[in-house]
Scaffold this motif. Sequence first.
Motif, PDB file in Angstrom:
ATOM      1  N   ARG A  23      47.723  39.489  37.354  1.00 26.73           N
ATOM      2  CA  ARG A  23      47.968  38.413  36.388  1.00 26.73           C
ATOM      3  C   ARG A  23      47.483  38.919  35.041  1.00 26.73           C
ATOM      4  N   TRP A  53      39.065  43.491  41.087  1.00 27.79           N
ATOM      5  CA  TRP A  53      39.353  42.064  41.275  1.00 27.79           C
ATOM      6  C   TRP A  53      39.164  41.689  42.746  1.00 27.79           C
ATOM      7  N   ARG A  57      36.750  38.879  44.217  1.00 24.60           N
ATOM      8  CA  ARG A  57      37.367  37.727  44.905  1.00 24.60           C
ATOM      9  C   ARG A  57      36.771  37.577  46.309  1.00 24.60           C
ATOM     10  N   PHE A 224      33.772  30.341  36.569  1.00 20.39           N
ATOM     11  CA  PHE A 224      34.075  29.159  37.373  1.00 20.39           C
ATOM     12  C   PHE A 224      33.918  27.896  36.523  1.00 20.39           C
ATOM     13  N   GLY A 228      37.124  25.555  35.418  1.00 18.03           N
ATOM     14  CA  GLY A 228      37.225  24.320  36.181  1.00 18.03           C
ATOM     15  C   GLY A 228      37.199  23.026  35.395  1.00 18.03           C
ATOM     16  N   THR A 231      40.675  21.723  33.286  1.00 26.28           N
ATOM     17  CA  THR A 231      41.754  21.551  34.260  1.00 26.28           C
ATOM     18  C   THR A 231      41.524  20.277  35.080  1.00 26.28           C
ATOM     19  N   SER A 235      43.634  16.748  34.670  1.00 30.27           N
ATOM     20  CA  SER A 235      44.374  16.284  35.849  1.00 30.27           C
ATOM     21  C   SER A 235      44.046  14.829  36.152  1.00 30.27           C
ATOM     22  N   ARG A 293      52.705  36.525  35.853  1.00 30.47           N
ATOM     23  CA  ARG A 293      52.590  37.677  36.749  1.00 30.47           C
ATOM     24  C   ARG A 293      53.185  38.911  36.089  1.00 30.47           C
ATOM     25  N   PRO A 351      50.495  23.655  41.445  1.00 29.28           N
ATOM     26  CA  PRO A 351      49.542  23.412  40.356  1.00 29.28           C
ATOM     27  C   PRO A 351      48.357  24.372  40.374  1.00 29.28           C
ATOM     28  N   GLY A 353      48.670  27.584  41.530  1.00 28.86           N
ATOM     29  CA  GLY A 353      49.167  28.952  41.620  1.00 28.86           C
ATOM     30  C   GLY A 353      49.640  29.290  43.021  1.00 28.86           C
ATOM     31  N   ARG A 354      49.853  30.567  43.242  1.00 29.27           N
ATOM     32  CA  ARG A 354      50.424  31.046  44.496  1.00 29.27           C
ATOM     33  C   ARG A 354      49.795  32.362  44.923  1.00 29.27           C
ATOM     34  N   ARG A 357      46.066  35.271  44.319  1.00 33.41           N
ATOM     35  CA  ARG A 357      45.321  34.951  43.088  1.00 33.41           C
ATOM     36  C   ARG A 357      45.252  33.448  42.861  1.00 33.41           C
ATOM     37  N   CYS A 359      44.204  29.594  42.761  1.00 30.89           N
ATOM     38  CA  CYS A 359      42.922  29.044  42.307  1.00 30.89           C
ATOM     39  C   CYS A 359      41.929  28.857  43.466  1.00 30.89           C
ATOM     40  N   PRO A 360      40.762  29.478  43.391  1.00 31.11           N
ATOM     41  CA  PRO A 360      39.777  29.280  44.463  1.00 31.11           C
ATOM     42  C   PRO A 360      39.106  27.905  44.406  1.00 31.11           C
ATOM     43  N   VAL A 365      38.701  20.749  44.039  1.00 31.04           N
ATOM     44  CA  VAL A 365      39.409  19.819  43.153  1.00 31.04           C
ATOM     45  C   VAL A 365      40.107  18.736  43.973  1.00 31.04           C
TER      46      VAL A 365
END
Length: 409
Positions: A23, A53, A57, A224, A228, A231, A235, A293, A351, A353-354, A357, A359-360, A365
């Motif tokens: 990304r 990364w 991760r 983080f 966080g 967003t 939302s 991407r 919302p 991502g995919r 990568r 969102c952890p 959330v």
Amino acid sequence: MVSIAEREALEAVLRAPSRRPYRPPTEIVQVYRRSRPDRYASTGLVNEQGEKWYHLRRHLTAELTSPSTMQGFLPELNTICDDFLELVNTSRRADGIVPGFDQLTNRMGLESVCALMLGSRLGFLERWMSGRAATLASAVKAHFRAQRDSFYGAPLWKFAPTTLYRTFAKSEDTIHTIVSDLMEEAKLKTQKNASDEAMREIFMRILENPALDMRDKKAAVIDFITAGIETLANSLVFLLYLLSVRPDWQRTIRSELPSCSTLTVEDLAAAPSVRAAISEAFRLLPTAPFLARLLETPMVIAGHKLPAGTFVLAHTGAACRRDENFWRAREYLPERWLEPRAPHAAALVAPFGRGRRMCPGKRFVDLELHLLLAKIMQRWRVEFDGELDIQFDFLLSPKSPVSLRLVEW
Ligand code: HEM
């Protein structure tokens, strides 16, 4: 740079198998962190690529994405949400209007993400915030705005330390100093009082992990927290705004909930209308309306040959508003998530991502939004006059200040 919003093209790009998806990083963060090796061993989880990364991760997100850790955090999250509702209540005027609701949701985001990452409550939801909490809150905002401006404005900061670059560096510096102090304090508290293990689990696992450099641990907490807050806050504002046009759905939510204030995972699972309301808000107004991407292999998209290395913006948000992908696509219809009507291209709703990568923070959330919506609906119905002003602010954000009305049932 190539922008795509067609369903087949989105599926091709977002489903392309990749062990280390690339990304594109935010360059200003990269440049600044590389200039401070005393503080940063890498550019951090959000901006690193490749093996580095993957290492971050693997070591930083296992706890955050674990269902059992999140369940352990649920009692604390219940209390945080109750404190937020109290703060909202004290800010509510006699006619039910809550002025500056967006500012309150930001404080909620800060308190909950900091509690999650540092394992202790910091007081952002107290009526009068401490000086340090206020400083951290405004540094996080400045950090975010400077990243946005560096992305879209003229890149003069790359050649000289412009005001923009200095603002960014100052905010990063402030956040780093405060987070370092907080980590020290949280460590001392944890040593003194081991009773609240569930709340400290994520923090301690990161802190005690021998595979991570201390500088990476601090950078992770900063990343983080900054990833966080807005967003989450945006939302919640979007969700309540969209729901305000559906008083009937609000009543359904309320009818599915118990009246007790501490909600369990079972209580939330027994209220499918809460999940449907949230899924529909993420479809219609996702705060991150596209994913970025870099193609790893050449691809043919809509007849165009794109070489490896092409920077692609995948506009999932725009695709979700097209009638060819969703029935009555521009309307807020939570019922579609309980009884889907064709077309219903659910895979386009991304919302968080995919792929690897993604969102952890998603699990956290999800839990927090469920709790917040349920608790708000237990107590009030929400009304909003007119249209919400929305700006593209790196993310989709409400134009401040937002006033909505919370009316007792
Ligand atoms: C409603 C709230 C949130 C939304 C909509 C959101 C959305 C996203 C999206 C779209 C991405 C990019 C995913 C991709 O490229 O496939 C992302 C990445 C990320 N998010 Fe979130 N996020 C939210 C909350 C959070 C929270 C609460 C945290 C931390 C506790 C967090 C931490 C991160 C991190 C660290 C990344 C980078 C992951 C990586 O590159 O490996 N996010 N988020």
